[in-house]
Each structure stands twice: as structure tokens, then as C-alpha cells.
Design an enzyme around this catalytic site. Structure first.
Site, PDB file in Angstrom:
ATOM      1  N   SER A  69     -32.100  25.262 -31.654  1.00  0.00           N
ATOM      2  CA  SER A  69     -31.809  25.728 -33.012  1.00  0.00           C
ATOM      3  C   SER A  69     -30.309  25.862 -33.279  1.00  0.00           C
ATOM      4  CB  SER A  69     -32.517  27.057 -33.269  1.00  0.00           C
ATOM      5  OG  SER A  69     -32.041  28.045 -32.363  1.00  0.00           O
TER       6      SER A  69
ATOM      7  N   ALA B  58     -27.368  20.880 -34.536  1.00  0.00           N
ATOM      8  CA  ALA B  58     -28.052  19.580 -34.450  1.00  0.00           C
ATOM      9  C   ALA B  58     -29.525  19.724 -34.837  1.00  0.00           C
ATOM     10  CB  ALA B  58     -27.920  19.006 -33.034  1.00  0.00           C
TER      11      ALA B  58
ATOM     12  N   ASP C 247     -31.398  22.548 -20.589  1.00  0.00           N
ATOM     13  CA  ASP C 247     -32.847  22.322 -20.601  1.00  0.00           C
ATOM     14  C   ASP C 247     -33.220  20.915 -21.085  1.00  0.00           C
ATOM     15  OD1 ASP C 247     -32.914  24.999 -19.892  1.00  0.00           O
ATOM     16  OD2 ASP C 247     -33.333  25.692 -21.918  1.00  0.00           O
TER      17      ASP C 247
ATOM     18  N   HIS D   2     -12.614  24.481 -20.618  1.00  0.00           N
ATOM     19  CA  HIS D   2     -11.707  24.941 -21.679  1.00  0.00           C
ATOM     20  C   HIS D   2     -10.577  25.702 -21.012  1.00  0.00           C
ATOM     21  CE1 HIS D   2     -10.104  26.761 -25.269  1.00  0.00           C
ATOM     22  NE2 HIS D   2     -10.942  26.056 -26.008  1.00  0.00           N
TER      23      HIS D   2
ATOM     24  N   ARG E 294      -7.367  18.636 -23.413  1.00  0.00           N
ATOM     25  CA  ARG E 294      -7.874  19.752 -22.601  1.00  0.00           C
ATOM     26  C   ARG E 294      -7.893  19.497 -21.102  1.00  0.00           C
ATOM     27  NH1 ARG E 294     -12.785  21.902 -26.189  1.00  0.00           N
ATOM     28  NH2 ARG E 294     -11.348  22.585 -27.792  1.00  0.00           N
TER      29      ARG E 294
ATOM     30  N   ARG F 139     -13.853  14.936 -24.243  1.00  0.00           N
ATOM     31  CA  ARG F 139     -14.055  15.146 -25.685  1.00  0.00           C
ATOM     32  C   ARG F 139     -12.789  15.686 -26.351  1.00  0.00           C
ATOM     33  NH1 ARG F 139     -15.610  19.800 -28.811  1.00  0.00           N
ATOM     34  NH2 ARG F 139     -15.446  20.955 -26.875  1.00  0.00           N
TER      35      ARG F 139
ATOM     36  N   LEU G 271     -18.924  19.356 -33.196  1.00  0.00           N
ATOM     37  CA  LEU G 271     -19.726  19.710 -34.373  1.00  0.00           C
ATOM     38  C   LEU G 271     -19.847  18.506 -35.305  1.00  0.00           C
ATOM     39  CD1 LEU G 271     -18.493  23.348 -35.196  1.00  0.00           C
ATOM     40  CD2 LEU G 271     -20.680  22.678 -34.209  1.00  0.00           C
TER      41      LEU G 271
HETATM   42  C1  SIN Z   1     -12.055  26.074 -29.455  1.00  0.00           C
HETATM   43  O1  SIN Z   1     -12.105  26.750 -30.476  1.00  0.00           O
HETATM   44  O2  SIN Z   1     -11.070  26.027 -28.724  1.00  0.00           O
HETATM   45  C2  SIN Z   1     -13.254  25.258 -29.076  1.00  0.00           C
HETATM   46  C3  SIN Z   1     -13.389  24.124 -29.983  1.00  0.00           C
HETATM   47  C4  SIN Z   1     -14.062  22.989 -29.265  1.00  0.00           C
HETATM   48  O3  SIN Z   1     -14.578  23.154 -28.186  1.00  0.00           O
HETATM   49  O4  SIN Z   1     -14.012  21.880 -29.801  1.00  0.00           O
END
Ligand code: SIN
Length: 556
Positions: free
Chosen positions: A18, A21, A238, A259, A305, A401, A407
């Protein structure tokens, strides 16, 4: 949709998950058929709700699709699928306009301060910047973009009569037409197709059979495979585990994104400090106050990143410190409070005032770039099964990514997948689909060793962090492989002897995903994007410019 005494629920579309997506897909397909939306906790419990940064998309007049495409390809380090990148980037603005039409509020610029107009649209978004982006292109709702999106989509879903919502229902396994053994064990064949899922109702402990013409996996990521993660507890991979067990191809699971900046504090469980903070000028410093990113990349604190997380790892190993620090205290305090209200308030609760002092940060597992392999329309190679969002590997992210591209990917793919799934619903012949065997618990008992679940859960997360983390080596990967093999044996035995529980289902899933990450990482003998192996420190395009593909062997 109908419900009979065998707890069999028949539906046109079964959606598992939920987040953005699953919810977007649900709203789009509900106009064409019945929908069952299954989610393992409350509907708002999703990775999406935690997304801070925003949605990367081209709205600024000095930006262009070409630049967004170029930045995405550069971040992906040679492994993105260019057609997918172009499709997602070019469709992004339309999907964001759709969200605005649904009632999502994004930050807009102060019209007094600027006449800088967004392209082709009357909203002048206040665009943020994040690592790896050459332009400002992050559409956001303060520092709670995901929460804003999720709330609006949930409200629409709850208003839609054709969507039946099943909260606190955790999927155990997909059902395919070759499902024929006790407890849904699947004997994979070439002709197989998906026809639903077995799902545990956590409130009644009953296993229900959901029979569906089309099934969508939208279960998000798998951060909980690692000891330290920015993800919420639900992120146990999952969908990837279920898809793999059912015979769908998985790809590129070695590319786990860490991150760079999660708050370092013993009580701060998965508290992410958004990259948008660096986008607004924050810098990373060591414990002596020295900025260090210029040693690692010309883009300094706004490098991609993978580069920033590895740089922090190197600095910490060199200094022996527990954390580095993120400093935005040189910016105006009111600006910080207005731009990052959630981060400001939450940091204060841990004793840090980001308007006045640097805050301690460390990298943590954040996003899985690999997943169930899908084509342009979100279809997997198991017929009638779709995957969208972090569960899927579409080819957009390649080996790393680009920030805030997740998103936008989920929005674009839930749209294209919905169009294709509706076409499939009209075109395929569902009349010969056999009824699946009912869930069979014969011979199982209630568990007498719950400690097995919690012990193995901790052990997996710990060795994945230590051996399959930011920096890997063949020796560490081999150790991890040995550990996971022995844990898998225990879980297998336990699973077949005891009644299923939500904890056991999640343990079984994180173990499979961990095993797949180790396999993919051991296979790739180079360093690229998020996968760094000290024994092969360079990128090797002559041998490795390709996806890592794994499929459960065919049987029968
Ligand atoms: C963030 O706000 O640093 C995460 C954004 C993301 O993972 O694209």
C-alpha cells in the site's frame, strides 16, 4: 468480488502493498474491475510514508529532459536501460500534474521573490536539489513528501467502492497453476502463471486464498535485511522473495543503496536526514570540523550517494570515530525550520538543534536498486504477475539510483502497468484457470522455539551489514554465503513443521533476499555503482556491463 466458506476471495486485481505504487495502480485499475488491496499492517505503513526528499522531475525552465536523462545515466554507472530512463523522465511531469489534480500539495515558490516559472504548467514548484542532479528538480512537500502523497492517495482509495482493503493481512506466497503441494509449495514450470496469493490474516490467524486474474507486487524494499537502515520495519523484501519463489526472474540485487546520512543516536531507529539538507547547503565534516568531501569528488557533498557513503566509510575507518557530522548551522535558522520542519523537530527530540550545531550522521541501507525484473509495462516473466516500485527492477536505476528517482519511477510504472493490466484483463482467457488447492496446515504445530526466529533475524542483519555492506571482499562474501546456507536450512525445517506467523513469514523473506544479494554480489567481479569489492576495485565494461540475473531453476 465474492467470499466463500473456504476463505477464498475472488478478484480481478490483487495488489500486495500500500505504498505509492500499489495505491496509484489500484486507483487506475478500479475503473475496470474489482480490486483487493492487501497490506501487512495499517494502510499508511509503507516506505512511501517515510520518503522525505521528493520526486525528481523536469519543471524548471533552465532544466531539460536531456539533463535529467544524463544525470540518471551517470548515476547508474553504465547499467541503466536508456529506453526506460527516457520513458520515466519524459512521463514524470504528467504524473505529478495528476497528483496535483488529486489534491496533493507540493511546495511552491514565493511569487514575490521570483518570476521563475515552471514549464508548461501554472504551478511554480519550489524545486529542491539533491546529490547527482545538475539542476534543481525535486518537487517536494516540505520534508514529508511521501506522507503527503500517501495521505491523499489513501483517502481516494478509501472512497473507491471497487477497492476492498485488507489491512493486517500478510502475503505468504504467490499461487501459480503449478501450486500443488502442502502449503503452497510451487513446482515451477515453463507454462506457469500466477493466479493469486495465500495471505495470513494477522488478527484471526487464518490463511485466506486470494484468487486473482492479475496480481501486482508492490511491497517496497528490503532495508531490514541490514542491521542499520533508514527503512521502516515493514521493509522485509516480501515481494522479491515471493516473486523469486514463484519462478519470476530477479536482477541486480548486489546494488544496495546506502544513504549517507542517518542520524547517529542510540534511540534513533531509522531516522533519515534527507539529502535535500545537503541540497540546501549542508556540508559533511569530521569530528575536528574539517569538510572532507572535496577529497573524493568534484561535486563534493552533492556527489552521487555511492560516492558519499563510501567516503564516509573511509573517513570513519581512518579516524575510528562513530560518526561524521552534517552541518547546516551557517544557514538562516528560520529558513531551516520552514524548509525542514519535520527534521528540525525530530532532531530536537534527540537533543540536536540543527539551526545551531552539526548533527552526527552515519550511512545506512536505504534502497534496493535490483528486484523482480520487469519490462516496460511492469510485467514480470511469470505470466499475469506485475511488479512496480522498489520491488521491481525496471532498468531505470542501473548500478546506483539517482536521488528522488524512486517515487517518479513508481508513479510512471504504476500508470503504464495499469494500462497494460487492464488490456490483459480484457484479452486473456481466464476460464480454464483451476481453483488453487486450499492452504494446508496438516502436520504442523504451534511453534515451541520462537527464539529461532528472533535469533536468525538478528544474525542475518548483522552479517549482512558486516560482510555484504558498503565495502565487500570475496572473503567476506564467502563467509556470508556459508552463514546464510546454514540459516536457510534451519528456517526451511522450521517453516515446514510449524504454523506460519507474521514473524516467520518475514524471516523467511529476509533470508531469501539476503541469499540473493550475496549471490549477485559474489557473481560480479568488478566494482560499479553501489557494488564495491576491494579485490576488483575498478569498473570492467568489457566483462560486466550487464545485469545480474537469477531465476529459480525449473523443476518438473
Ligand atoms: C532523501 O530525502 O534523502 C531520500 C530521497 C531518496 O531516497 O531519493
Amino acid at each position: 468480488m465474492q467470499n466463500n466458506v473456504m476463505m477464498q476471495i475472488n478478484t480481478d486485481f490483487l495488489i500486495i502493498g500500500s505504498g505509492v505504487a500499489g495505491l496509484s495502480f489500484a486507483l487506475k485499475v478500479a475503473k475496470f474491475g474489482s480490486v483487493a488491496l492487501v497490506t501487512k499492517k495499517e494502510i499508511m505503513d509503507s516506505n512511501t510514508s517515510h520518503a522525505q526528499g521528493g520526486i525528481a522531475s523536469v519543471f524548471d525552465k533552465v532544466d531539460s529532459f536531456d539533463l535529467h536523462i544524463r544525470d540518471t545515466l551517470a548515476s547508474g554507472d553504465g547499467l541503466c536501460n536508456r529506453d526506460v530512463v527516457e520513458m520515466v523522465v519524459k512521463n514524470g511531469p504528467d504524473r505529478i500534474r495528476e497528483l496535483v489534480d488529486l489534491g496533493v500539495h507540493f511546495n511552491v515558490k514565493d511569487k514575490e521573490r521570483t518570476d521563475h516559472k515552471s514549464r508548461d504548467y501554472d504551478i511554480d514548484f519550489d524545486l529542491g536539489r539533491e546529490g547527482g542532479h545538475s539542476q534543481k528538480r525535486i518537487v517536494h512537500a516540505h520534508d514529508m513528501t511521501g506522507m503527503e502523497l500517501e495521505s491523499v492517495l489513501v483517502a481516494h482509495v478509501k472512497n473507491q467502492d471497487r477497492i476492498a482493503l485488507f489491512e493486517n493481512h500478510i502475503a505468504i506466497d504467490l499461487i501459480t497453476i503449478s501450486t500443488r503441494m502442502k502449503r503452497g509449495q510451487i513446482i515451477t514450470t515453463h507454462e506457469d502463471y500466477c493466479c493469486g496469493a495465500y495471505v495470513l490474516d494477522r488478527q484471526t490467524d487464518q490463511v485466506k486464498t486470494f484468487c486473482a486474474k492479475i496480481t501486482l507486487l508492490a511491497t517496497g524494499g528490503a532495508g531490514k535485511v541490514y542491521l542499520y537502515t533508514s527503512n521502516p520495519d515493514i521493509a522485509t523484501g516480501d515481494g522479491i522473495a515471493m516473486g523469486y519463489r514463484a519462478g519470476a526472474t530477479v536482477a541486480n540485487l548486489e546494488f544496495v543503496q546506502f544513504h549517507p546520512t542517518c542520524l547517529y543516536h542510540p534511540d534513533a531507529k531509522n531516522f533519515l536526514i534527507s539529502e535535500a539538507v545537503r541540497g540546501e547547503g549542508a556540508i559533511l565534516i569530521d569530528s575536528s570540523g574539517n569538510a572532507f568531501m572535496e577529497k573524493y569528488d568534484p561535486q563534493k557533498d552533492l556527489a552521487c550517494r555511492d560516492v558519499v557513503a563510501r567516503a564516509i566509510d573511509v573517513e570513519l575507518k581512518k579516524s575510528g570515530d562513530d560518526s561524521v557530522f552534517l552541518d547546516i548551522s551557517h544557514k538562516n535558522g528560520n529558513f531551516i525550520k520552514e524548509r525542514f520542519p519535520n527534521l528540525y523537530e525530530k532532531s530536537l527530540t534527540f537533543g540536536f538543534d540543527m539551526t545551531k550545531e552539526p548533527i552526527p550522521v552515519v550511512p545506512a541501507a536505504h534502497y534496493l536498486c535490483g528486484g523482480i525484473a520487469t519490462g516496460m509495462f511492469g510485467r514480470t516473466d511469470l505470466h499475469r504477475l506485475y511488479a512496480v516500485g522498489e520491488t521491481a527492477c525496471t532498468g531505470l536505476h542501473g548500478a546506483n539510483r539517482l536521488a528522488s528517482n524512486s517515487l517518479v519511477e513508481a508513479l510512471v510504472y504504476s500508470h503504464t502497468a495499469a494500462i497494460q493490466a487492464v488490456k490483459d484483463l480484457g484479452a486473456l482467457d481466464f476460464s480454464s484457470t483451476p481453483d488453487p488447492p486450499p492452504w494446508d496446515e496438516v502436520g504442523t504445530t504451534d511453534s515451541d522455539e520462537v527464539i529461532m526466529v528472533s535469533h536468525n533475524w538478528d544474525e542475518i542483519r548483522r552479517f549482512m551489514w558486516n560482510y555484504v555492506g558498503i565495502v565487500r571482499s570475496d572473503k567476506r562474501l564467502a563467509r556470508a554465503q556459508r552463514r546464510i546456507e546454514s540459516i536457510q536450512k534451519e528456517i526451511h525445517e522450521y517453516y515446514w513443521n510449524f504454523r506460519v506467523s507474521a514473524d516467520l513469514i518475514e524471516l523467511r523473506n529476509i533470508a531469501i533476499v539476503a541469499e540473493l544479494i550475496i549471490k549477485c554480489a559474489s557473481h560480479r567481479k568488478e566494482s560499479r555503482g553501489l557494488h564495491y569489492n576491494i579485490e576488483y576495485p575498478n569498473r570492467d565494461d568489457s566483462r560486466w556491463q550487464k545485469d545480474t540475473i537469477i531465476r529459480r531453476p525449473f523443476v518438473g
